[in-house]
Design a protein around this motif. Structure first.
Motif, PDB file in Angstrom:
ATOM      1  N   ASP A 221      33.698  47.400  22.265  1.00  0.00           N
ATOM      2  CA  ASP A 221      33.648  48.269  21.092  1.00  0.00           C
ATOM      3  C   ASP A 221      32.749  49.472  21.351  1.00  0.00           C
ATOM      4  O   ASP A 221      33.042  50.582  20.923  1.00  0.00           O
ATOM      5  CB  ASP A 221      33.155  47.487  19.872  1.00  0.00           C
ATOM      6  N   ASP A 222      31.651  49.251  22.062  1.00  0.00           N
ATOM      7  CA  ASP A 222      30.751  50.364  22.364  1.00  0.00           C
ATOM      8  C   ASP A 222      31.345  51.326  23.378  1.00  0.00           C
ATOM      9  O   ASP A 222      30.886  52.462  23.500  1.00  0.00           O
ATOM     10  CB  ASP A 222      29.405  49.824  22.878  1.00  0.00           C
ATOM     11  N   LEU A 223      32.370  50.897  24.107  1.00  0.00           N
ATOM     12  CA  LEU A 223      33.042  51.767  25.067  1.00  0.00           C
ATOM     13  C   LEU A 223      34.197  52.545  24.445  1.00  0.00           C
ATOM     14  O   LEU A 223      34.753  53.442  25.081  1.00  0.00           O
ATOM     15  CB  LEU A 223      33.606  50.928  26.223  1.00  0.00           C
ATOM     16  N   THR A 224      34.550  52.222  23.206  1.00  0.00           N
ATOM     17  CA  THR A 224      35.831  52.636  22.639  1.00  0.00           C
ATOM     18  C   THR A 224      36.115  54.129  22.751  1.00  0.00           C
ATOM     19  O   THR A 224      37.208  54.532  23.155  1.00  0.00           O
ATOM     20  CB  THR A 224      35.934  52.203  21.163  1.00  0.00           C
ATOM     21  N   SER A 225      35.160  54.971  22.419  1.00  0.00           N
ATOM     22  CA  SER A 225      35.455  56.410  22.382  1.00  0.00           C
ATOM     23  C   SER A 225      35.841  56.959  23.753  1.00  0.00           C
ATOM     24  O   SER A 225      36.617  57.904  23.854  1.00  0.00           O
ATOM     25  CB  SER A 225      34.248  57.191  21.838  1.00  0.00           C
ATOM     26  N   GLY A 226      35.326  56.335  24.831  1.00  0.00           N
ATOM     27  CA  GLY A 226      35.666  56.822  26.161  1.00  0.00           C
ATOM     28  C   GLY A 226      36.705  55.967  26.860  1.00  0.00           C
ATOM     29  O   GLY A 226      37.203  56.329  27.922  1.00  0.00           O
ATOM     30  N   PHE A 227      37.013  54.806  26.269  1.00  0.00           N
ATOM     31  CA  PHE A 227      37.909  53.854  26.930  1.00  0.00           C
ATOM     32  C   PHE A 227      38.717  53.110  25.866  1.00  0.00           C
ATOM     33  O   PHE A 227      38.530  51.933  25.623  1.00  0.00           O
ATOM     34  CB  PHE A 227      37.063  52.879  27.767  1.00  0.00           C
ATOM     35  N   ASN A 228      39.604  53.837  25.225  1.00  0.00           N
ATOM     36  CA  ASN A 228      40.335  53.295  24.079  1.00  0.00           C
ATOM     37  C   ASN A 228      41.779  52.961  24.417  1.00  0.00           C
ATOM     38  O   ASN A 228      42.677  53.085  23.590  1.00  0.00           O
ATOM     39  CB  ASN A 228      40.288  54.286  22.907  1.00  0.00           C
ATOM     40  N   ILE A 229      42.000  52.493  25.636  1.00  0.00           N
ATOM     41  CA  ILE A 229      43.378  52.262  26.083  1.00  0.00           C
ATOM     42  C   ILE A 229      43.746  50.782  26.164  1.00  0.00           C
ATOM     43  O   ILE A 229      44.921  50.443  26.252  1.00  0.00           O
ATOM     44  CB  ILE A 229      43.625  52.914  27.465  1.00  0.00           C
ATOM     45  N   THR A 230      42.740  49.877  26.140  1.00  0.00           N
ATOM     46  CA  THR A 230      43.061  48.466  26.346  1.00  0.00           C
ATOM     47  C   THR A 230      43.542  47.800  25.066  1.00  0.00           C
ATOM     48  O   THR A 230      43.084  48.119  23.970  1.00  0.00           O
ATOM     49  CB  THR A 230      41.841  47.681  26.869  1.00  0.00           C
ATOM     50  N   ARG A 231      44.421  46.855  25.231  1.00  0.00           N
ATOM     51  CA  ARG A 231      44.901  46.017  24.134  1.00  0.00           C
ATOM     52  C   ARG A 231      44.195  44.669  24.246  1.00  0.00           C
ATOM     53  O   ARG A 231      44.218  44.036  25.306  1.00  0.00           O
ATOM     54  CB  ARG A 231      46.410  45.839  24.248  1.00  0.00           C
ATOM     55  N   ASN A 232      43.560  44.251  23.158  1.00  0.00           N
ATOM     56  CA  ASN A 232      42.814  42.994  23.150  1.00  0.00           C
ATOM     57  C   ASN A 232      43.771  41.840  22.819  1.00  0.00           C
ATOM     58  O   ASN A 232      44.226  41.701  21.684  1.00  0.00           O
ATOM     59  CB  ASN A 232      41.685  43.071  22.118  1.00  0.00           C
ATOM     60  N   TYR A 233      44.032  40.985  23.803  1.00  0.00           N
ATOM     61  CA  TYR A 233      44.958  39.871  23.628  1.00  0.00           C
ATOM     62  C   TYR A 233      44.241  38.529  23.451  1.00  0.00           C
ATOM     63  O   TYR A 233      44.868  37.467  23.573  1.00  0.00           O
ATOM     64  CB  TYR A 233      45.906  39.788  24.831  1.00  0.00           C
ATOM     65  N   THR A 234      42.965  38.556  23.151  1.00  0.00           N
ATOM     66  CA  THR A 234      42.167  37.333  23.066  1.00  0.00           C
ATOM     67  C   THR A 234      42.733  36.321  22.079  1.00  0.00           C
ATOM     68  O   THR A 234      42.742  35.114  22.343  1.00  0.00           O
ATOM     69  CB  THR A 234      40.725  37.686  22.670  1.00  0.00           C
ATOM     70  N   LEU A 235      43.201  36.785  20.929  1.00  0.00           N
ATOM     71  CA  LEU A 235      43.669  35.885  19.873  1.00  0.00           C
ATOM     72  C   LEU A 235      45.191  35.748  19.850  1.00  0.00           C
ATOM     73  O   LEU A 235      45.747  35.181  18.906  1.00  0.00           O
ATOM     74  CB  LEU A 235      43.175  36.382  18.511  1.00  0.00           C
ATOM     75  N   ASP A 236      45.858  36.240  20.877  1.00  0.00           N
ATOM     76  CA  ASP A 236      47.316  36.203  20.917  1.00  0.00           C
ATOM     77  C   ASP A 236      47.821  34.760  20.967  1.00  0.00           C
ATOM     78  O   ASP A 236      47.371  33.955  21.783  1.00  0.00           O
ATOM     79  CB  ASP A 236      47.813  36.978  22.140  1.00  0.00           C
ATOM     80  N   GLU A 237      48.764  34.448  20.101  1.00  0.00           N
ATOM     81  CA  GLU A 237      49.278  33.072  19.988  1.00  0.00           C
ATOM     82  C   GLU A 237      49.884  32.570  21.291  1.00  0.00           C
ATOM     83  O   GLU A 237      49.681  31.417  21.684  1.00  0.00           O
ATOM     84  CB  GLU A 237      50.318  33.008  18.868  1.00  0.00           C
ATOM     85  N   LYS A 238      50.620  33.429  21.994  1.00  0.00           N
ATOM     86  CA  LYS A 238      51.286  33.001  23.222  1.00  0.00           C
ATOM     87  C   LYS A 238      50.305  32.733  24.357  1.00  0.00           C
ATOM     88  O   LYS A 238      50.645  32.064  25.329  1.00  0.00           O
ATOM     89  CB  LYS A 238      52.293  34.071  23.660  1.00  0.00           C
ATOM     90  N   LEU A 239      49.077  33.262  24.233  1.00  0.00           N
ATOM     91  CA  LEU A 239      48.095  33.137  25.312  1.00  0.00           C
ATOM     92  C   LEU A 239      46.989  32.138  24.989  1.00  0.00           C
ATOM     93  O   LEU A 239      45.993  32.059  25.705  1.00  0.00           O
ATOM     94  CB  LEU A 239      47.478  34.509  25.626  1.00  0.00           C
ATOM     95  N   ASN A 240      47.184  31.364  23.923  1.00  0.00           N
ATOM     96  CA  ASN A 240      46.152  30.403  23.500  1.00  0.00           C
ATOM     97  C   ASN A 240      45.733  29.465  24.639  1.00  0.00           C
ATOM     98  O   ASN A 240      44.559  29.174  24.824  1.00  0.00           O
ATOM     99  CB  ASN A 240      46.663  29.577  22.319  1.00  0.00           C
TER     100      ASN A 240
END
Length: 565
Positions: A221-240
């Motif tokens: 989150d602290d990187l967001t303004s300079g690095f706002n390209i990643t998709r956070n898949y931590t809570l993705d159902e298929k990747l549980n």
């Protein structure tokens, strides 16, 4: 019989040297169809480094000739994607960065990590890049990214960047209270932020894919303004279950381990479930086992044909203890007491928060405990997501953390606790143990006493019993006649030094209500009798070795043990 890969995070070594491998390659197919710049959080020691190594071996253009050997009997070997062996893979791990000697040392250590990873990259692909090296004037992580992108573009190849433990050094800074240093390296033109901005810029050229992991979303989150390209898949159902073992996967490992005795095999699975299972990262997902803890147990069991004396790996204790300090920096005593006494809490689970909101918004504390593996998803409730302590290992880590506070406040030593618990185990004498409770209660301030109730007494008892670790400690153990306050069961590895087990009912009376003692005593004895007669207790325990004890604490002066020993 295949070998147990405890501590092995190199996929090629694991596959070539006949270790067990729980096939996770089907997730390559899923990830290939997701957004190309991916971010994924899992707790410490949850198989992240091995997964990254698996990705490295699958996508590496130089490993085409090894593909059959490494993957032929795995899911992805039979169902390869179009990206198989397509990329120059640049792997960077930020583990081991020196975060303890000021900003300049962190900068040097950070740059060195990136430069060394780049040299390894150049050496690996010398067959494609030629005999080149990093020029001396390229001495920062930002410039290294630009250089790697440049040399790859000259041979018209795309890059897959793998970043492991992206937040390792940042977590150490936060844990150590070095908030100003953290902000300096991440905000404005801080060198960490500049590095990630360079990575982002290179995605417009030839960095085609990114996969990065860590244990918390704070730094992202602290990187967001300079690095706002990643998709956070931590809570993705298929990747549980992408990291961690499902029930079926663990049973397959146990079956492969050639444990012949069916009853023993079932017992091992049941105990591993209690200690290592319970992690859910999506409300609709199924629970998974911690893979590192599971392999620790099986490695020890198969080596010596018996349970390890400690069901908790000391490496896990150390790692979780360090990372748990992140959460304790919140100093949210109320939330911790709720979690430790009830085993669960509710929150609006968030997928990111920064260094500022980490401290200012209390709900973020519970979310952080979730990401660190100290809580997991139980269900959806009226006040948000219900989180619970996942298993007995994590419960023990809470107890040990709380014991540090008891030790500081009341100077109670582990050795003294163990002597007292030994009296309980071998001689059926609980009085020395109760003396510890008296010492703690007598030192309570009047303010603490106002808030004191039965759950606080129980939390102290559970903590003392938990740090001794020779009993299996259950709180609110369910049976057909209610919930037992504290149940102390014999552990298989300590069966020869545990003569007595305990069924304990606990009551607390404020000093102003001392005249209710007899009434509370009668109620407690009735409950004990009811539990004693339950099918659960009758089926699980021998009457001769089960001590049925009622403990009543009054104010901060008196504790009664009934029956009087």
């Amino acid at each position: 019989m295949k070998r147990i890969p405890y501590g092995i995070s190199n996929f090629e070594v694991l596959r070539n040297e006949d270790y067990f491998y729980v096939d996770k390659t089907n997730y390559i197919e899923i990830l290939d169809n997701y957004a190309p710049y991916q971010f994924f959080i899992r707790p410490r020691r949850f198989g992240k480094s091995l997964f990254i190594s698996m990705l490295e071996n699958y996508y590496d253009i130089n490993k085409k000739d090894k593909f059959e050997d490494l993957f032929r009997d795995l899911y992805i070997g039979k169902n390869p994607t179009k990206n198989k062996n397509r990329f120059l893979v640049w792997k960077i791990s930020f583990a081991g960065i020196d975060a303890g000697h000021g900003e300049e040392e962190i900068r040097k250590s950070f740059n060195t990590k990136v430069i060394l990873a780049a040299r390894k990259f150049i050496g690996r692909y010398s067959n494609l890049l030629g005999n080149i090296s990093i020029p001396n004037e390229i001495d920062s992580a930002e410039l290294v990214v630009q250089y790697i992108s440049l040399i790859a573009s000259q041979i018209d190849k795309e890059i897959f960047v793998l970043i492991d433990e992206y937040d390792n050094f940042a977590n150490e800074l936060i844990t150590g209270g070095k908030k100003n240093t953290y902000e300096s390296i991440l905000h404005g033109e801080g060198f960490v932020k500049v590095f990630y901005k360079a990575v982002k810029d290179a995605t417009m050229d030839n960095i085609n894919r990114i996969f990065m992991t860590g244990v918390s979303p704070i730094m992202l989150d602290d990187l967001t303004s300079g690095f706002n390209i990643t998709r956070n898949y931590t809570l993705d159902e298929k990747l549980n279950s992408m990291m961690g073992f499902s029930k079926e996967e663990l049973l397959n490992v146990i079956n492969e381990a050639e444990i012949k005795d069916i009853d023993l095999k079932n017992k091992i699975y049941e105990d591993m479930t209690i200690y290592y299972n319970g992690y859910k990262f999506n409300k609709r997902g199924t629970s998974v086992f911690n893979p590192d803890m599971s392999m620790y147990f099986l490695d020890n069991y198969l080596a010596y044909d018996e349970y390890p004396e400690e069901m908790i790996d000391n490496n896990v204790k150390t790692d979780y203890g360090k990372v748990n300090q992140l959460a304790y920096n919140f100093n949210d005593k109320e939330a911790l007491e709720e979690i430790m006494t009830t085993g669960e809490t509710s929150t609006m689970l968030v997928d990111r928060f920064n260094i500022h909101t980490m401290y200012s918004i209390k709900e973020n504390f519970k979310s952080l405990l979730f990401y660190l593996g100290m809580l997991t998803i139980k269900d959806q409730g009226p006040l948000g997501t219900i989180l619970k302590i996942p298993n007995h290992v994590i419960k023990t880590i809470y107890w040990e953390q709380y014991f540090q506070k008891i030790n500081e406040d009341y100077n109670i030593q582990v050795r003294d606790v163990r002597i007292a618990v030994n009296e309980m185990r071998m001689n059926g004498n609980i009085e020395p143990f109760v003396e510890f409770l008296k010492r703690i209660l007598e030192d309570l301030s009047n303010r603490d006493l106002i808030q004191m109730d039965e759950k606080h007494i129980k939390m102290m008892m559970l903590t003392l019993l938990g740090v001794d670790s020779t009993y299996f400690v259950q709180s609110e153990a369910e049976n057909n006649n209610g919930y037992v306050d504290i149940l102390l069961k014999r552990k298989i590895q300590f069966k020869d030094i545990t003569k007595f087990q305990y069924l304990i009912e606990l009551k607390y009376i404020k000093e102003s209500e001392r005249d209710t003692l007899e009434k509370v005593k009668e109620e407690g004895l009735r409950q004990l009798k009811k539990y004693e007669e339950s099918n659960f207790i009758r089926n699980e325990f021998e009457a001769d070795d089960l001590k049925k004890i009622l403990i009543i604490a009054i104010g901060k002066k008196d504790i009664y043990i009934i029956p009087k020993l």
